[in-house]
Design a protein around this motif. Structure first.
Motif, PDB file in Angstrom:
ATOM      1  N   GLY A  73       0.808  -1.215   0.000  1.00 24.23           N
ATOM      2  CA  GLY A  73       0.000   0.000   0.000  1.00 24.23           C
ATOM      3  C   GLY A  73       0.839   1.261   0.000  1.00 24.23           C
ATOM      4  N   GLN A  74       1.962   1.231   0.712  1.00 24.55           N
ATOM      5  CA  GLN A  74       2.840   2.402   0.756  1.00 24.55           C
ATOM      6  C   GLN A  74       3.526   2.639  -0.587  1.00 24.55           C
ATOM      7  N   LYS A  75       3.849   1.566  -1.307  1.00 23.75           N
ATOM      8  CA  LYS A  75       4.426   1.722  -2.645  1.00 23.75           C
ATOM      9  C   LYS A  75       3.414   2.328  -3.615  1.00 23.75           C
ATOM     10  N   ILE A  76       2.159   1.916  -3.474  1.00 23.71           N
ATOM     11  CA  ILE A  76       1.108   2.483  -4.318  1.00 23.71           C
ATOM     12  C   ILE A  76       0.968   3.979  -4.047  1.00 23.71           C
ATOM     13  N   MET A  77       1.021   4.334  -2.775  1.00 26.52           N
ATOM     14  CA  MET A  77       0.908   5.743  -2.400  1.00 26.52           C
ATOM     15  C   MET A  77       2.047   6.565  -3.005  1.00 26.52           C
ATOM     16  N   LEU A  78       3.243   6.006  -2.983  1.00 28.92           N
ATOM     17  CA  LEU A  78       4.404   6.683  -3.572  1.00 28.92           C
ATOM     18  C   LEU A  78       4.187   6.899  -5.071  1.00 28.92           C
ATOM     19  N   LYS A  79       3.614   5.900  -5.721  1.00 26.53           N
ATOM     20  CA  LYS A  79       3.377   5.973  -7.165  1.00 26.53           C
ATOM     21  C   LYS A  79       2.373   7.067  -7.523  1.00 26.53           C
ATOM     22  N   THR A  80       1.434   7.341  -6.633  1.00 20.86           N
ATOM     23  CA  THR A  80       0.396   8.326  -6.925  1.00 20.86           C
ATOM     24  C   THR A  80       0.821   9.753  -6.593  1.00 20.86           C
ATOM     25  N   GLY A  81       2.082   9.952  -6.224  1.00 22.78           N
ATOM     26  CA  GLY A  81       2.583  11.299  -5.981  1.00 22.78           C
ATOM     27  C   GLY A  81       2.528  11.749  -4.549  1.00 22.78           C
ATOM     28  N   MET A  82       2.170  10.844  -3.643  1.00 31.36           N
ATOM     29  CA  MET A  82       2.115  11.191  -2.232  1.00 31.36           C
ATOM     30  C   MET A  82       3.361  10.668  -1.528  1.00 31.36           C
ATOM     31  N   LEU A  83       3.588  11.127  -0.311  1.00 25.21           N
ATOM     32  CA  LEU A  83       4.728  10.670   0.475  1.00 25.21           C
ATOM     33  C   LEU A  83       4.241   9.627   1.468  1.00 25.21           C
ATOM     34  N   PRO A  84       4.664   8.368   1.328  1.00 24.01           N
ATOM     35  CA  PRO A  84       4.231   7.330   2.266  1.00 24.01           C
ATOM     36  C   PRO A  84       4.728   7.616   3.675  1.00 24.01           C
ATOM     37  N   TYR A  85       3.978   7.169   4.650  1.00 21.22           N
ATOM     38  CA  TYR A  85       4.357   7.422   6.043  1.00 21.22           C
ATOM     39  C   TYR A  85       5.505   6.533   6.492  1.00 21.22           C
ATOM     40  N   ARG A  86       5.515   5.276   6.024  1.00 19.58           N
ATOM     41  CA  ARG A  86       6.486   4.315   6.537  1.00 19.58           C
ATOM     42  C   ARG A  86       7.587   3.926   5.551  1.00 19.58           C
ATOM     43  N   ALA A  87       7.495   4.336   4.319  1.00 19.01           N
ATOM     44  CA  ALA A  87       8.469   3.884   3.327  1.00 19.01           C
ATOM     45  C   ALA A  87       9.839   4.504   3.565  1.00 19.01           C
ATOM     46  N   GLU A  88      10.883   3.731   3.256  1.00 22.74           N
ATOM     47  CA  GLU A  88      12.245   4.250   3.312  1.00 22.74           C
ATOM     48  C   GLU A  88      12.575   4.865   1.955  1.00 22.74           C
ATOM     49  N   ILE A  89      12.846   6.161   1.951  1.00 24.34           N
ATOM     50  CA  ILE A  89      13.063   6.891   0.708  1.00 24.34           C
ATOM     51  C   ILE A  89      14.447   7.526   0.727  1.00 24.34           C
ATOM     52  N   THR A  90      15.180   7.315  -0.340  1.00 24.34           N
ATOM     53  CA  THR A  90      16.489   7.931  -0.497  1.00 24.34           C
ATOM     54  C   THR A  90      16.415   8.972  -1.599  1.00 24.34           C
ATOM     55  N   ILE A  91      16.870  10.171  -1.292  1.00 23.62           N
ATOM     56  CA  ILE A  91      16.856  11.254  -2.277  1.00 23.62           C
ATOM     57  C   ILE A  91      18.274  11.474  -2.776  1.00 23.62           C
ATOM     58  N   ARG A  92      18.423  11.450  -4.090  1.00 22.27           N
ATOM     59  CA  ARG A  92      19.722  11.706  -4.700  1.00 22.27           C
ATOM     60  C   ARG A  92      19.619  12.929  -5.596  1.00 22.27           C
ATOM     61  N   GLU A  93      20.562  13.817  -5.465  1.00 18.60           N
ATOM     62  CA  GLU A  93      20.609  14.983  -6.331  1.00 18.60           C
ATOM     63  C   GLU A  93      21.383  14.652  -7.586  1.00 18.60           C
ATOM     64  N   VAL A  94      20.796  14.969  -8.726  1.00 21.70           N
ATOM     65  CA  VAL A  94      21.423  14.666 -10.021  1.00 21.70           C
ATOM     66  C   VAL A  94      21.692  15.983 -10.737  1.00 21.70           C
ATOM     67  N   LYS A  95      22.930  16.184 -11.151  1.00 22.38           N
ATOM     68  CA  LYS A  95      23.307  17.368 -11.927  1.00 22.38           C
ATOM     69  C   LYS A  95      23.315  17.012 -13.406  1.00 22.38           C
ATOM     70  N   ILE A  96      22.590  17.781 -14.175  1.00 22.70           N
ATOM     71  CA  ILE A  96      22.471  17.521 -15.606  1.00 22.70           C
ATOM     72  C   ILE A  96      23.325  18.551 -16.351  1.00 22.70           C
ATOM     73  N   LYS A  97      24.241  18.086 -17.151  1.00 18.76           N
ATOM     74  CA  LYS A  97      25.081  18.973 -17.921  1.00 18.76           C
ATOM     75  C   LYS A  97      24.431  19.263 -19.269  1.00 18.76           C
ATOM     76  N   THR A  98      24.389  20.507 -19.624  1.00 20.65           N
ATOM     77  CA  THR A  98      23.841  20.886 -20.945  1.00 20.65           C
ATOM     78  C   THR A  98      24.910  21.555 -21.764  1.00 20.65           C
ATOM     79  N   ASP A  99      24.935  21.234 -23.033  1.00 20.51           N
ATOM     80  CA  ASP A  99      25.941  21.829 -23.942  1.00 20.51           C
ATOM     81  C   ASP A  99      25.519  23.232 -24.367  1.00 20.51           C
TER      82      ASP A  99
END
Length: 341
Positions: free
Chosen positions: A315-341
């Protein structure tokens, strides 16, 4: 050599005998299991005093939820009923006040709301029998949306409050170069969980005093109203914003514009944040509400099982998929730098 062959044959025969008895034993265990399930199911079908016959994996029930949560709840229902095809859960999507009254009257045994039980509400339920259980299942944001033609999409928390208090009534007061005229503020419902959050958490318990308030009945109607009204600003739950065609869940729908909110004194692109899950988690987005499951189920049957399913891993994975923040899920945030020419 003959002795070795005899020993080998004896070992093979013994293995076959053991396999045979193991299979028969497993078969009998399976029969006992099926019999137990049938027995328990037949017991569950006997009507209780309140007329209910549901079990955690079968039966028909109604439950209530604020309409602004219908997007993610429909997703949860689809998966749960697919896994347990003998269940039939009938959602009543209504406003927060009506849903709570249905729970207190025990017309439903499960409610999804943006707040827990007050002391008086808890006492009413306990006086009628069931001991209520309240637990958080996730978070979403309160989003501010504008017409696609409106390019002024960054706003401060202070200006949001000024707007809702009625201190600001024209777009020019926020953006001097705007030609959108009077501001129309559009809500889903006069008694919705969204409106309750605005009053309780943004305005500190004070009523909204904006002059041009429009009640559009539901979240979908808010979006439709904003799409055709250049001077409108809509207030809805952020789970309604996702572009369903985007499997990465990183874009909003493209028929409206989602405002970015800043906690600073001046809103700019670099210091303003839209209602994405990552910004709920790190606190950059300021308007985040908790969603609760309130269960008053004396039988610990289908209402209880469905609420716990949403709070569980699937259920928590479904919630994540719908754009919400699950209460119990373990979430890792990674910052990605995009290079543009």
């Amino acid at each position: 050599m003959v002795i070795l062959r005899c020993r080998a044959l004896s070992k093979l025969l013994l293995n076959q005998i053991n396999s045979y008895f193991m299979k028969r034993t497993a078969f009998y265990i399976f029969l006992v299991f099926i019999a137990s399930v049938v027995f328990l199911s037949s017991c569950g079908e006997k009507k209780a005093k309140d007329g209910r016959t549901d079990t955690p994996i079968s039966g028909t029930i109604k439950f209530a939820a604020d309409e602004s949560f219908s997007q993610f709840i429909d997703e949860e229902l689809h998966v749960y009923q697919y896994r347990f095809p003998q269940t039939h859960l009938l959602p009543v999507y209504t406003d927060d006040n009506t849903g709570m009254k249905m729970l207190l009257d025990l017309k439903v045994n499960l409610l999804f709301s943006s707040h827990g039980l007050q002391k008086g509400e808890d006492a009413i339920l306990r006086g009628k029998g069931p001991i209520p259980s309240v637990f958080p299942i996730g978070y979403d944001g309160i989003a501010f949306i504008i017409n696609k033609s409106n390019l002024d999409s960054c706003i401060t928390v202070t200006d949001v409050k000024r707007l809702l208090k009625g201190e600001v009534t024209k777009w020019k007061q926020l953006y001097p170069n705007s030609d959108k005229g009077d501001i129309e503020v559009v809500f889903d419902n006069k008694a919705s969980a969204t409106l309750h959050f605005v009053v309780d958490s943004i305005l500190d318990g004070k009523n909204i005093k904006s002059q041009n308030i429009v009640a559009a009945k539901n979240s979908k109607s808010v979006i439709e109203y904003v799409k055709k009204t250049p001077n409108a600003i809509g207030v809805i739950g952020s789970n309604w914003l996702n572009d369903r065609k985007d499997s990465t869940n990183t874009t909003f729908r493209n028929d409206i514009r989602v405002m970015a909110i800043s906690k600073t004194s001046r809103a700019e692109d670099y210091n303003s944040w839209q209602p994405y899950q990552a910004y709920f988690l790190d606190g950059r987005y300021p308007f985040v509400r908790t969603i609760y499951a309130i269960v008053a189920d004396p039988h610990k049957a289908l209402p209880w099982a469905f609420a716990n399913f949403i709070a569980g891993p699937i259920g928590q994975k479904i919630m994540l998929k719908t754009g919400m923040l699950p209460y119990r899920a373990e979430i890792t945030i990674r910052e990605v730098k995009i290079k543009t020419d």
